[in-house]
Design an enzyme around this catalytic site. Structure first.
Site, mmCIF file in Angstrom:
data_model
loop_
_atom_site.group_PDB
_atom_site.id
_atom_site.type_symbol
_atom_site.label_atom_id
_atom_site.label_comp_id
_atom_site.label_asym_id
_atom_site.label_seq_id
_atom_site.Cartn_x
_atom_site.Cartn_y
_atom_site.Cartn_z
ATOM 1 N N SER A 83 0.820 -1.207 0.000
ATOM 2 C CA SER A 83 0.000 0.000 0.000
ATOM 3 C C SER A 83 0.852 1.254 0.000
ATOM 4 O O SER A 83 1.943 1.274 0.569
ATOM 5 C CB SER A 83 -0.884 -0.016 1.252
ATOM 6 O OG SER A 83 -1.504 1.228 1.441
ATOM 7 N N TYR A 101 -1.750 -1.145 11.026
ATOM 8 C CA TYR A 101 -2.052 -1.689 9.681
ATOM 9 C C TYR A 101 -0.904 -1.334 8.726
ATOM 10 O O TYR A 101 -0.333 -2.210 8.076
ATOM 11 C CB TYR A 101 -3.374 -1.131 9.129
ATOM 12 C CG TYR A 101 -3.448 -1.297 7.638
ATOM 13 C CD1 TYR A 101 -3.212 -0.214 6.781
ATOM 14 C CD2 TYR A 101 -3.678 -2.551 7.069
ATOM 15 C CE1 TYR A 101 -3.216 -0.383 5.409
ATOM 16 C CE2 TYR A 101 -3.681 -2.718 5.698
ATOM 17 C CZ TYR A 101 -3.445 -1.631 4.870
ATOM 18 O OH TYR A 101 -3.432 -1.797 3.504
ATOM 19 N N LYS A 113 2.242 -3.695 6.647
ATOM 20 C CA LYS A 113 2.617 -3.683 5.227
ATOM 21 C C LYS A 113 4.129 -3.475 5.094
ATOM 22 O O LYS A 113 4.800 -4.120 4.308
ATOM 23 C CB LYS A 113 1.854 -2.580 4.475
ATOM 24 C CG LYS A 113 0.374 -2.874 4.302
ATOM 25 C CD LYS A 113 0.148 -4.174 3.517
ATOM 26 C CE LYS A 113 -1.321 -4.508 3.386
ATOM 27 N NZ LYS A 113 -1.547 -5.851 2.771
#
Ligand code: WQD
Length: 337
Positions: free
Chosen positions: A125, A150, A154
């Site tokens: 992302s 979150y 990644k």
């Protein structure tokens, strides 16, 4: 040739399954239905004319992962979408995110190291860039300290893959998505947010259909032309196609390194107000909204430099913001009919 798609009943995963079949592949889907619905499999069957293989597995269970790969030792590649992805929830429940997004990744990679040649596409992302200094954002922009667990999963995921690829047979491509929006033109599959949508476009379409009173615009005091924050909204079908191109690159051994990274965006930034205007244009609806305070953790601006994806990967986004919003609106109307 069979491809494992983890999280294949999710938003981007399901659209990627369609593009895999369009390119002549077959898919086997793993999904634990924690953030998707089994009905997506029926939608895929209606589009494809056949039902992809599906296993309801939880990738946090190491045994399940091992027995899956023992049974499916004929997969030619893995596209790994399965992960929790709600920024706010990750702040409230970090261990859920570290367990689900990291442990599962490790178990899959451990199985891949047993294969003669393993091709691994990772769903990453643009969130890894935080608020990048320079627009448009290139792949060598610095990775900023994560703003949420979150985002951290990644970044950690990319590091785990990079370290592992160095000393194993794994070849990998990290795809850093900007903002995926829209739905398959058939309106048989699309985004299925659970509860109140966190993301802009599903909130807009639910407001358009009357499910939500009005849209709250999170801040109009950003240093941007109209004061609202800018993002790179990419049609999910364009994004799905990039995954097939990336997998084919590895299968054909065209990759220039064991791990390659590509930004996947349109290269165009759109403000929140521009998205609202585009929605009103394609839907013919007046969208009720109000300006409220900024949302905690939001950045001002992010849009992709697409040169590397265009010239090295050989992929380019074709669909416009209006086409994305029209497809999202068609999908919203379909699921509420
Ligand atoms: C877009 C813009 C909001 C909702 C998130 C994740 C990112 C990635 C994509 C997974 C922002 C504004 C939103 C609303 C609003 N997910 N907005 N009212 O935050 O850019 O990215 O989704 O990888 O990791 O962070 O997307 O759609 O939530 O917001 O004004 O009701 O719309 O402030 O400027 P975001 P978003």
């Amino acid at each position: 040739m069979k491809v494992l798609v983890t999280g294949g009943l999710g938003f981007i995963g399901s659209h990627t399954v369609v593009e895999l079949y369009n390119a002549g592949f077959e898919a086997v889907i793993i999904d634990n239905l924690s953030n998707s619905s089994i009905n997506v499999l029926d939608g895929l069957e209606r589009i494809l004319g056949k039902k992809p293989e599906f296993e309801n597995l939880d990738l946090r269970d190491k045994q399940s992962v091992q027995s899956f790969f023992a049974k499916h030792n004929d997969v030619v590649g893995v596209i790994h979408f399965a992960a929790s992805k709600a920024v706010g929830e990750s702040v409230e429940n970090p261990l859920l995110y570290y367990e689900n997004n990291i442990n599962a990744l490790v178990y899959i990679l451990q199985e891949l190291t047993k294969m003669p040649q393993a091709n691994f596409i990772f769903s990453s992302s643009c969130t890894v860039y935080g608020q990048a200094e320079k627009m448009p954002i290139t792949e060598d922009a610095s990775v900023q300290p994560a703003m949420s667990p979150y985002g951290n999963t990644k970044q950690i995921g990319e590091e785990i893959i990079t370290d592992t690829a160095k000393v194993t047979n794994i070849n990998s491509i990290l795809l850093r998505y900007f903002n995926p929006v829209g739905a398959h033109p058939s309106a048989e599959i699309g985004e299925l947010p659970i509860g109140v949508p966190q993301n802009l476009v599903p909130f807009i379409t639910q407001t358009g259909i009357g499910l939500r009173e009005q849209l709250s615009v999170y801040g109009d005091d950003y240093p941007t032309p109209d004061g609202t924050a800018i993002r790179d909204y990419i049609h999910v079908v364009d994004l799905a196609k990039a995954h097939v191109v990336a997998l084919q690159r590895l299968l054909n051994k065209k990759n220039l390194a064991k791990v390659e990274t590509f930004n996947l965006g349109t290269g165009k930034g759109s403000s929140v107000l521009e998205v609202i205007n585009a929605f009103e244009k394609v839907s013919g609806k007046k969208l009720p909204y109000k300006i409220v305070g900024r949302r905690e953790g939001d950045i001002t601006e992010a849009y992709a430099n697409t040169d590397k994806a265009n010239t090295v990967l050989g992929w380019k986004a074709n669909l416009t913001l209006e086409e994305s919003l029209a497809s999202a609106w068609k999908w919203e109307q379909k699921i509420r009919s």
